[in-house]
Enzyme design. Structure first.
Site, PDB file in Angstrom:
ATOM      1  N   GLN A   1     -67.808  16.030 -21.174  1.00 40.04           N
ATOM      2  CA  GLN A   1     -68.073  17.091 -22.145  1.00 40.04           C
ATOM      3  C   GLN A   1     -68.337  16.385 -23.462  1.00 40.04           C
ATOM      4  O   GLN A   1     -67.403  16.002 -24.154  1.00 40.04           O
ATOM      5  CB  GLN A   1     -66.862  18.032 -22.254  1.00 40.04           C
ATOM      6  CG  GLN A   1     -66.992  19.091 -23.326  1.00 40.04           C
ATOM      7  CD  GLN A   1     -68.086  20.112 -23.008  1.00 40.04           C
ATOM      8  OE1 GLN A   1     -68.005  20.844 -22.026  1.00 40.04           O
ATOM      9  NE2 GLN A   1     -69.127  20.160 -23.836  1.00 40.04           N
ATOM     10  N   GLY A   2     -69.575  16.123 -23.741  1.00 46.42           N
ATOM     11  CA  GLY A   2     -69.909  15.444 -24.984  1.00 46.42           C
ATOM     12  C   GLY A   2     -69.907  16.416 -26.139  1.00 46.42           C
ATOM     13  O   GLY A   2     -69.810  17.634 -25.946  1.00 46.42           O
TER      14      GLY A   2
ATOM     15  N   PHE B   1     -72.323  17.123 -27.888  1.00 44.07           N
ATOM     16  CA  PHE B   1     -73.567  17.886 -27.924  1.00 44.07           C
ATOM     17  C   PHE B   1     -73.880  18.594 -26.614  1.00 44.07           C
ATOM     18  O   PHE B   1     -74.964  19.096 -26.429  1.00 44.07           O
ATOM     19  CB  PHE B   1     -74.720  16.975 -28.353  1.00 44.07           C
ATOM     20  CG  PHE B   1     -74.460  16.374 -29.706  1.00 44.07           C
ATOM     21  CD1 PHE B   1     -74.425  17.172 -30.827  1.00 44.07           C
ATOM     22  CD2 PHE B   1     -74.199  15.028 -29.843  1.00 44.07           C
ATOM     23  CE1 PHE B   1     -74.146  16.637 -32.067  1.00 44.07           C
ATOM     24  CE2 PHE B   1     -73.926  14.485 -31.082  1.00 44.07           C
ATOM     25  CZ  PHE B   1     -73.901  15.297 -32.205  1.00 44.07           C
ATOM     26  N   GLY B   2     -72.966  18.626 -25.694  1.00 46.50           N
ATOM     27  CA  GLY B   2     -73.219  19.355 -24.455  1.00 46.50           C
ATOM     28  C   GLY B   2     -72.540  18.732 -23.261  1.00 46.50           C
ATOM     29  O   GLY B   2     -71.977  17.649 -23.342  1.00 46.50           O
TER      30      GLY B   2
ATOM     31  N   ASP C   1     -72.106   4.451 -33.275  1.00 51.76           N
ATOM     32  CA  ASP C   1     -70.927   4.985 -32.581  1.00 51.76           C
ATOM     33  C   ASP C   1     -70.466   4.000 -31.509  1.00 51.76           C
ATOM     34  O   ASP C   1     -70.211   4.378 -30.366  1.00 51.76           O
ATOM     35  CB  ASP C   1     -71.223   6.355 -31.970  1.00 51.76           C
ATOM     36  CG  ASP C   1     -69.944   7.137 -31.674  1.00 51.76           C
ATOM     37  OD1 ASP C   1     -68.861   6.726 -32.153  1.00 51.76           O
ATOM     38  OD2 ASP C   1     -70.015   8.150 -30.955  1.00 51.76           O
TER      39      ASP C   1
HETATM   40  N1  LIG Z   1     -75.594   7.688 -17.652  1.00 56.43           N
HETATM   41  C1  LIG Z   1     -74.365   8.154 -17.464  1.00 56.43           C
HETATM   42  N2  LIG Z   1     -73.720   7.909 -16.326  1.00 56.43           N
HETATM   43  C2  LIG Z   1     -72.491   8.396 -16.119  1.00 56.43           C
HETATM   44  N3  LIG Z   1     -71.818   9.147 -17.008  1.00 56.43           N
HETATM   45  C3  LIG Z   1     -72.393   9.418 -18.171  1.00 56.43           C
HETATM   46  C4  LIG Z   1     -73.702   8.944 -18.469  1.00 56.43           C
HETATM   47  N4  LIG Z   1     -74.024   9.371 -19.712  1.00 56.43           N
HETATM   48  C5  LIG Z   1     -72.969  10.073 -20.163  1.00 56.43           C
HETATM   49  N5  LIG Z   1     -71.992  10.108 -19.245  1.00 56.43           N
HETATM   50  C6  LIG Z   1     -70.682  10.772 -19.366  1.00 56.43           C
HETATM   51  O1  LIG Z   1     -70.758  11.866 -20.255  1.00 56.43           O
HETATM   52  C7  LIG Z   1     -69.904  11.680 -21.394  1.00 56.43           C
HETATM   53  C8  LIG Z   1     -70.559  12.242 -22.640  1.00 56.43           C
HETATM   54  O2  LIG Z   1     -71.839  11.630 -22.814  1.00 56.43           O
HETATM   55  P1  LIG Z   1     -72.333  11.123 -24.223  1.00 56.43           P
HETATM   56  O3  LIG Z   1     -71.292  10.196 -24.766  1.00 56.43           O
HETATM   57  O4  LIG Z   1     -73.712  10.604 -24.100  1.00 56.43           O
HETATM   58  O5  LIG Z   1     -72.378  12.502 -25.002  1.00 56.43           O
HETATM   59  P2  LIG Z   1     -71.898  12.889 -26.447  1.00 56.43           P
HETATM   60  O6  LIG Z   1     -72.141  14.339 -26.597  1.00 56.43           O
HETATM   61  O7  LIG Z   1     -72.550  12.059 -27.465  1.00 56.43           O
HETATM   62  O8  LIG Z   1     -70.384  12.538 -26.266  1.00 56.43           O
HETATM   63  P3  LIG Z   1     -69.242  12.052 -27.226  1.00 56.43           P
HETATM   64  O9  LIG Z   1     -68.870  13.235 -28.039  1.00 56.43           O
HETATM   65  O10 LIG Z   1     -68.168  11.671 -26.243  1.00 56.43           O
HETATM   66  O11 LIG Z   1     -69.722  10.883 -28.005  1.00 56.43           O
HETATM   67  C9  LIG Z   1     -69.664  10.183 -21.436  1.00 56.43           C
HETATM   68  O12 LIG Z   1     -68.435   9.867 -22.046  1.00 56.43           O
HETATM   69  C10 LIG Z   1     -69.663   9.835 -19.952  1.00 56.43           C
HETATM   70  O13 LIG Z   1     -68.428  10.204 -19.387  1.00 56.43           O
END
Ligand SMILES: Nc1ncnc2c1ncn2[C@@H]1O[C@H](COP(=O)(O)OP(=O)(O)OP(=O)(O)O)[C@@H](O)[C@H]1O
Length: 453
Positions: A79-80, A82-83, A202
């Site tokens: 759960q990032g 941004f989605g 980041d």
């Molecule tokens: N290519 C990938 N393969 C496996 N898992 C992934 C991948 N990309 C993202 N994830 C999973 O999804 C999560 C969230 O992705 P990401 O960090 O890109 O999003 P974000 O919205 O920027 O998140 P955050 O708020 O944690 O920084 C990651 O911590 C990871 O667990």
């Protein structure tokens, strides 16, 4: 990225994309001109107009974007900010992917500019040590409340592990060669990023992914941005927001309010990650900017003009150095080397833990990455060429042998709880406990404390 071009609309600002769609003769918003267009058309109620734009956006055809139905969603893995992120399988090739749903908080504005920026940067960044964006795909919602709404997904090659997860798993035993290989990959990926004139902003262990083949990939470009190199020191650098980088990995210049920072902010993050490879948890875990500065001073020595001549020019220098409750500590010696030396634990060739870490070259590199003065930190290019990487054991192309020792994917291991929960970006600058802390009985769940290792 697939060879298929994105629709022109995705390469434009939201305003431009609206225009382009209208020029196609489709999806023209109904109801006349824009407010203050000067056409004499009756001004629309702004809300109504936004609804029209929403309708137009939802009806738009994206002929060059694959439909998300090409992928079968398997599980939610993250759960990032941004989605949501899902593990999925490509129905035609069987390839595993990560589908990152683009949060359309401001749907009326079209494809979000932050996601557009992420896509554009990732298009440029084809490198083995940077996460591979395969394509962008879209899906129409069938739910009654959001019927026909378009959802976009970034499709990434799937990585089995993230570094924070590996480090918090005591069953994962790493040798010096594993660590050296992963640090080399990390710095090589960062060098590619910086040569492409992009700041990551980041850097943290949770944003470092590792493929099943044991190749490390820098991920999460949600905060990344292009930068302009300052050719002439008389020309001021562009000003950027300093509300970037997770607190525990944030360098002194950002904590002191610098807004014309450069690539060295990521180099500091690489240093924090390098140390964490041995300590197995983030090395400086402050809960406020002031505390983070204090922890940095306690480990890396006092922040003053002697070690960093320009520190007094930092926007928050006066505020932070004279803070009545938590003034910047003076007279602190740099103890990074001595503190970390005995905390760095490595699995020796006999499989037993070696408590005394004697690799001076590794220590020298770490010392330089964590220099208080950003100008004294090496560039990623210099760090990639560090003598440590030319000494035995030489870094390898992958850590496949390490991956083979981990029977279950870290993602499958945490499935249901949302992989990496608690290790994401810190909202409102409030760090959350990492998994190692959550597992520790000493720290009740949901709490954290300022810690220095
Ligand atoms: N290519 C990938 N393969 C496996 N898992 C992934 C991948 N990309 C993202 N994830 C999973 O999804 C999560 C969230 O992705 P990401 O960090 O890109 O999003 P974000 O919205 O920027 O998140 P955050 O708020 O944690 O920084 C990651 O911590 C990871 O667990």
């Amino acid at each position: 990225m697939s060879s298929q071009p994105y629709p022109a609309a995705l390469h434009q600002s939201s305003t431009q994309s609206r225009t382009l769609i209208s020029q196609n003769g489709q999806n023209t918003p109904t109801g006349g001109g824009t407010p203050n267009s000067g056409t004499g058309a009756p001004e629309l109620d702004v809300r109504q107009q936004l609804l029209n734009y929403q309708k137009m956006f939802d009806q738009a055809a994206y002929p060059f974007i694959n439909d998300a139905s090409a992928y079968e969603k398997l599980s939610k893995i993250g759960q990032g900010t941004f989605g949501e992120v899902f593990k999925a399988r490509c129905k035609s090739t069987g390839r595993m992917v990560a589908l990152k749903k683009i949060l359309m908080a401001n749907e009326k504005e079209g494809f979000p500019i932050t996601a557009l920026r992420e896509v554009k940067m990732l298009e440029q960044l084809k490198h083995p040590n940077i996460i591979d964006l395969i394509e962008v795909c879209s899906a129409k919602s069938s739910a009654p409340a959001t019927k026909d709404r378009t959802t976009f997904y970034l499709v990434f090659s799937f990585c089995e592990h993230d570094l924070a997860g590996l480090l918090s798993n005591p069953k994962v035993r790493m040798s010096l060669l594993h660590i050296k290989t992963m640090i080399k990959h990390l710095i090589t990926g960062l060098n590619k990023l910086h040569r492409s004139k992009i700041l990551h902003r980041d850097m943290k262990a949770a944003n470092v992914l590792i493929s099943r083949e044991g190749v490390l990939k820098l991920a999460d470009f949600g905060l990344a941005r292009p930068f302009v190199q300052r050719e002439n020191s008389n020309v001021p650098r562009a000003l950027y927001t300093n509300r970037v980088v997770t607190l525990w990995y944030r360098p002194p210049e950002l904590l002191l309010g610098d807004r014309s920072y450069g690539t060295k902010i990521d180099v500091w993050g690489a240093g924090c990650i390098m140390a964490e490879m041995w300590t197995r948890q983030p090395i400086m875990q402050g809960d406020t900017e002031q505390r983070q500065l204090q922890l940095i001073s306690a480990l890396c020595g006092s922040i003053n003009q002697e070690v960093w001549p320009n520190c007094v020019k930092m926007p928050l220098w006066n505020v932070m150095s004279s803070d009545t409750n938590t003034p910047l500590p003076q007279g602190k010696k740099r103890v990074l080397r001595s503190k970390l030396r005995h905390l760095m634990r490595l699995d020796g060739p006999d499989g037993r833990s070696q408590s005394d870490f004697k690799d001076d070259d590794a220590m020298n590199l770490l010392e330089s990455l964590l220099a208080i003065d950003p100008d004294k930190r090496p560039t990623a290019d210099e760090a990639e060429d560090d003598i440590w990487f030319y000494k035995e054991p030489l870094p390898k192309a992958n850590v496949q042998d390490l991956m083979d020792t981990i029977p279950t994917s870290q993602f499958e291991y945490t499935v249901g709880k949302g992989a990496h929960a608690g290790r994401g970006r810190h909202h409102n600058n409030q760090p959350r406990p990492n998994q190692a802390q959550r597992q520790s009985n000493a720290i009740p769940a949901g709490q954290y404390r300022d810690t220095i290792f």
